[in-house]
Design a protein around this motif. Structure first.
Motif, PDB file in Angstrom:
ATOM      1  N   ALA A  12       0.830  -1.214   0.000  1.00 15.99           N
ATOM      2  CA  ALA A  12       0.000   0.000   0.000  1.00 15.99           C
ATOM      3  C   ALA A  12       0.864   1.264   0.000  1.00 15.99           C
ATOM      4  CB  ALA A  12      -0.918  -0.007   1.212  1.00 15.99           C
ATOM      5  N   LEU A  13       1.905   1.268   0.828  1.00 12.53           N
ATOM      6  CA  LEU A  13       2.771   2.444   0.919  1.00 12.53           C
ATOM      7  C   LEU A  13       3.521   2.690  -0.383  1.00 12.53           C
ATOM      8  CD1 LEU A  13       4.004   4.712   2.607  1.00 12.53           C
ATOM      9  CD2 LEU A  13       5.724   3.086   3.422  1.00 12.53           C
ATOM     10  N   SER A  14       4.100   1.626  -0.948  1.00 12.70           N
ATOM     11  CA  SER A  14       4.858   1.777  -2.190  1.00 12.70           C
ATOM     12  C   SER A  14       3.947   2.165  -3.344  1.00 12.70           C
ATOM     13  CB  SER A  14       5.606   0.482  -2.522  1.00 12.70           C
ATOM     14  OG  SER A  14       4.712  -0.608  -2.649  1.00 12.70           O
ATOM     15  N   ASN A  15       2.682   1.717  -3.317  1.00 11.54           N
ATOM     16  CA  ASN A  15       1.745   2.089  -4.377  1.00 11.54           C
ATOM     17  C   ASN A  15       1.471   3.586  -4.370  1.00 11.54           C
ATOM     18  OD1 ASN A  15      -1.500   2.398  -5.109  1.00 11.54           O
ATOM     19  ND2 ASN A  15      -0.361   1.051  -6.475  1.00 11.54           N
ATOM     20  N   LEU A  16       1.288   4.160  -3.184  1.00  6.60           N
ATOM     21  CA  LEU A  16       1.062   5.597  -3.088  1.00  6.60           C
ATOM     22  C   LEU A  16       2.248   6.378  -3.635  1.00  6.60           C
ATOM     23  CD1 LEU A  16      -0.567   5.860   0.465  1.00  6.60           C
ATOM     24  CD2 LEU A  16      -1.708   6.129  -1.752  1.00  6.60           C
ATOM     25  N   ILE A  17       3.462   5.907  -3.333  1.00  7.63           N
ATOM     26  CA  ILE A  17       4.675   6.584  -3.805  1.00  7.63           C
ATOM     27  C   ILE A  17       4.772   6.495  -5.324  1.00  7.63           C
ATOM     28  CG2 ILE A  17       7.195   6.545  -3.751  1.00  7.63           C
ATOM     29  CD1 ILE A  17       6.981   5.489  -0.872  1.00  7.63           C
ATOM     30  N   LEU A  18       4.516   5.294  -5.868  1.00  2.00           N
ATOM     31  CA  LEU A  18       4.606   5.092  -7.314  1.00  2.00           C
ATOM     32  C   LEU A  18       3.561   5.905  -8.067  1.00  2.00           C
ATOM     33  CD1 LEU A  18       5.258   1.250  -7.362  1.00  2.00           C
ATOM     34  CD2 LEU A  18       6.845   3.027  -8.099  1.00  2.00           C
ATOM     35  N   LYS A  19       2.355   6.010  -7.516  1.00  2.00           N
ATOM     36  CA  LYS A  19       1.314   6.811  -8.164  1.00  2.00           C
ATOM     37  C   LYS A  19       1.751   8.272  -8.270  1.00  2.00           C
ATOM     38  CE  LYS A  19      -2.881   4.158  -7.002  1.00  2.00           C
ATOM     39  NZ  LYS A  19      -3.433   4.002  -8.340  1.00  2.00           N
ATOM     40  N   ARG A  20       2.337   8.793  -7.210  1.00  2.00           N
ATOM     41  CA  ARG A  20       2.795  10.178  -7.220  1.00  2.00           C
ATOM     42  C   ARG A  20       3.950  10.365  -8.207  1.00  2.00           C
ATOM     43  NH1 ARG A  20      -0.889  13.712  -5.388  1.00  2.00           N
ATOM     44  NH2 ARG A  20      -1.855  12.971  -3.446  1.00  2.00           N
ATOM     45  N   PHE A  21       4.799   9.352  -8.290  1.00  2.83           N
ATOM     46  CA  PHE A  21       5.971   9.436  -9.163  1.00  2.83           C
ATOM     47  C   PHE A  21       5.562   9.420 -10.635  1.00  2.83           C
ATOM     48  CE2 PHE A  21       9.244   7.229 -11.660  1.00  2.83           C
ATOM     49  CZ  PHE A  21      10.313   8.091 -11.471  1.00  2.83           C
ATOM     50  N   VAL A  22       4.644   8.530 -11.017  1.00  2.47           N
ATOM     51  CA  VAL A  22       4.235   8.390 -12.415  1.00  2.47           C
ATOM     52  C   VAL A  22       3.220   9.465 -12.802  1.00  2.47           C
ATOM     53  CG1 VAL A  22       3.182   6.843 -14.104  1.00  2.47           C
ATOM     54  CG2 VAL A  22       4.683   5.911 -12.338  1.00  2.47           C
ATOM     55  N   ASP A  23       2.267   9.766 -11.891  1.00  2.00           N
ATOM     56  CA  ASP A  23       1.287  10.836 -12.088  1.00  2.00           C
ATOM     57  C   ASP A  23       0.469  10.641 -13.365  1.00  2.00           C
ATOM     58  OD1 ASP A  23      -0.062  13.150 -11.392  1.00  2.00           O
ATOM     59  OD2 ASP A  23       1.330  14.452 -12.481  1.00  2.00           O
ATOM     60  N   ARG A  24      -0.178   9.496 -13.471  1.00  2.00           N
ATOM     61  CA  ARG A  24      -1.005   9.194 -14.646  1.00  2.00           C
ATOM     62  C   ARG A  24      -2.486   9.343 -14.297  1.00  2.00           C
ATOM     63  NH1 ARG A  24      -1.451   3.397 -17.918  1.00  2.00           N
ATOM     64  NH2 ARG A  24      -1.807   4.304 -19.984  1.00  2.00           N
ATOM     65  N   ALA A  25      -3.234  10.036 -15.154  1.00  2.00           N
ATOM     66  CA  ALA A  25      -4.656  10.269 -14.911  1.00  2.00           C
ATOM     67  C   ALA A  25      -5.470   9.003 -15.192  1.00  2.00           C
ATOM     68  CB  ALA A  25      -5.150  11.410 -15.793  1.00  2.00           C
ATOM     69  N   ARG A  26      -6.656   8.942 -14.613  1.00  2.00           N
ATOM     70  CA  ARG A  26      -7.564   7.825 -14.837  1.00  2.00           C
ATOM     71  C   ARG A  26      -8.119   7.859 -16.263  1.00  2.00           C
ATOM     72  NH1 ARG A  26      -8.257   4.006 -10.432  1.00  2.00           N
ATOM     73  NH2 ARG A  26      -7.573   5.110  -8.561  1.00  2.00           N
ATOM     74  N   PRO A  27      -8.641   6.724 -16.756  1.00  2.00           N
ATOM     75  CA  PRO A  27      -9.262   6.709 -18.084  1.00  2.00           C
ATOM     76  C   PRO A  27     -10.438   7.681 -18.157  1.00  2.00           C
ATOM     77  CG  PRO A  27      -8.901   4.472 -17.291  1.00  2.00           C
ATOM     78  CD  PRO A  27      -8.593   5.382 -16.142  1.00  2.00           C
ATOM     79  N   GLY A  28     -10.597   8.326 -19.296  1.00  2.00           N
ATOM     80  CA  GLY A  28     -11.664   9.300 -19.455  1.00  2.00           C
ATOM     81  C   GLY A  28     -12.958   8.672 -19.925  1.00  2.00           C
ATOM     82  N   ILE A  29     -13.372   7.608 -19.259  1.00  2.00           N
ATOM     83  CA  ILE A  29     -14.620   6.923 -19.581  1.00  2.00           C
ATOM     84  C   ILE A  29     -15.467   6.836 -18.317  1.00  2.00           C
ATOM     85  CG2 ILE A  29     -13.684   5.589 -21.507  1.00  2.00           C
ATOM     86  CD1 ILE A  29     -13.293   3.237 -19.636  1.00  2.00           C
ATOM     87  N   GLU A  30     -16.673   6.284 -18.455  1.00  2.00           N
ATOM     88  CA  GLU A  30     -17.559   6.170 -17.302  1.00  2.00           C
ATOM     89  C   GLU A  30     -16.950   5.304 -16.201  1.00  2.00           C
ATOM     90  OE1 GLU A  30     -21.917   4.250 -16.101  1.00  2.00           O
ATOM     91  OE2 GLU A  30     -21.078   3.959 -18.112  1.00  2.00           O
ATOM     92  N   HIS A  31     -16.904   5.834 -14.992  1.00  2.00           N
ATOM     93  CA  HIS A  31     -16.432   5.086 -13.835  1.00  2.00           C
ATOM     94  C   HIS A  31     -17.640   4.517 -13.097  1.00  2.00           C
ATOM     95  CE1 HIS A  31     -12.540   7.754 -13.634  1.00  2.00           C
ATOM     96  NE2 HIS A  31     -12.616   6.997 -14.725  1.00  2.00           N
ATOM     97  N   MET A  32     -17.680   3.202 -12.951  1.00  2.00           N
ATOM     98  CA  MET A  32     -18.824   2.565 -12.307  1.00  2.00           C
ATOM     99  C   MET A  32     -18.666   2.500 -10.793  1.00  2.00           C
ATOM    100  SD  MET A  32     -19.688  -0.448 -15.066  1.00  2.00           S
ATOM    101  CE  MET A  32     -21.374  -0.641 -14.452  1.00  2.00           C
ATOM    102  N   VAL A  33     -17.486   2.866 -10.287  1.00  2.00           N
ATOM    103  CA  VAL A  33     -17.241   3.004  -8.852  1.00  2.00           C
ATOM    104  C   VAL A  33     -16.456   4.291  -8.644  1.00  2.00           C
ATOM    105  CG1 VAL A  33     -17.318   0.547  -8.266  1.00  2.00           C
ATOM    106  CG2 VAL A  33     -15.166   1.561  -9.041  1.00  2.00           C
TER     107      VAL A  33
END
Length: 245
Positions: free
Chosen positions: A126-147
């Protein structure tokens, strides 16, 4: 795994005795730990290679084609299933599974160490995932999110945690001395759950396929490293030469 590590330690110890008249008895363990780190670094390099291709047109085409294919199979029944499994890869899902596993560990296997190990694997993931998300900084898909989602996209936290957490559970059940059919059934079920959680993130429109692939790779890195580390610690504790040193 413990037998293999014990054999490796013995071979390293024999080799060191031939080369050096005196050496620290913990040296074979240090060497083995370094080898484990090399394995992790190799996995990280593979992860970085995938990360560097995120902006390529080829990967974008694959992401789009796979996503469209998955979305074309949406149905009310599948939607209910994937919403259910995606919750099993979320905080409350892990709390329920950890609670069940805690009861089993205490009253069946009578071991606290398994609980500590599984918490450590999940926390590292969980901790490393948060760090990697900040490092890569990729946006979510621009389609309908069902959650609903709030964090960044790459790597998928659900896929990464599922591979790390449920993957490590698969390893533990592989080691447990229980009925072989029960063991096989649980391992297969956990494997299906890992795949379903990752697939659900694409189906629900909140991740690109490459996000899920990156999450699986990163999660598997933690499984391999933690398995090597925990077994190395176990062998070290049982070694008469280290306990008397």
């Amino acid at each position: 795994m413990i037998k293999n590590i014990t054999l490796l330690i013995r071979k390293l110890r024999s080799f060191l005795k031939e080369k050096f008249k005196q050496y620290d008895v913990t040296l074979p363990y240090i060497i083995t730990f370094v080898v484990a780190l090399v394995v992790v670094v190799g996995g990280i390099n593979l992860f970085i290679e995938l990360t560097e291709t995120l902006k390529s047109e080829l990967l974008a085409d694959y992401d789009q084609q796979i996503t469209q294919y998955v979305l074309s199979h949406r149905s009310p029944a599948l939607t209910k299933y994937f919403i259910f499994v995606t919750h099993l890869g979320d905080v409350y899902g892990y709390l329920i599974v950890v609670g069940i596993f805690t009861v089993v560990s205490i009253f069946v296997f009578k071991r606290w160490k398994y609980i500590i190990q599984i918490f450590l694997v999940l926390a590292l993931s969980a901790l490393s995932n948060l760090i990697l998300k900040r490092f890569v900084d990729r946006a979510r898909p621009g389609i309908e999110h069902m959650v609903s989602v709030e964090t960044l996209s790459y790597p998928s936290g659900h896929a990464m945690s599922a591979m790390a957490f449920y993957g490590f559970l698969m390893y533990l059940f592989y080691r447990f001395k229980i009925n072989v059919f029960l063991k096989t059934g649980i391992i297969v079920l956990l494997g299906i759950l890992i795949l379903s959680i990752g697939f659900s993130r694409i189906y629900l429109g909140v991740h690109f396929p490459s996000d899920v692939a990156g999450g699986y790779i990163a999660g598997f890195i933690w499984v391999v490293f933690c398995v090597l580390l925990f077994n190395l610690i176990e062998v070290f504790r049982r070694d008469p030469q280290t306990t008397t040193a």
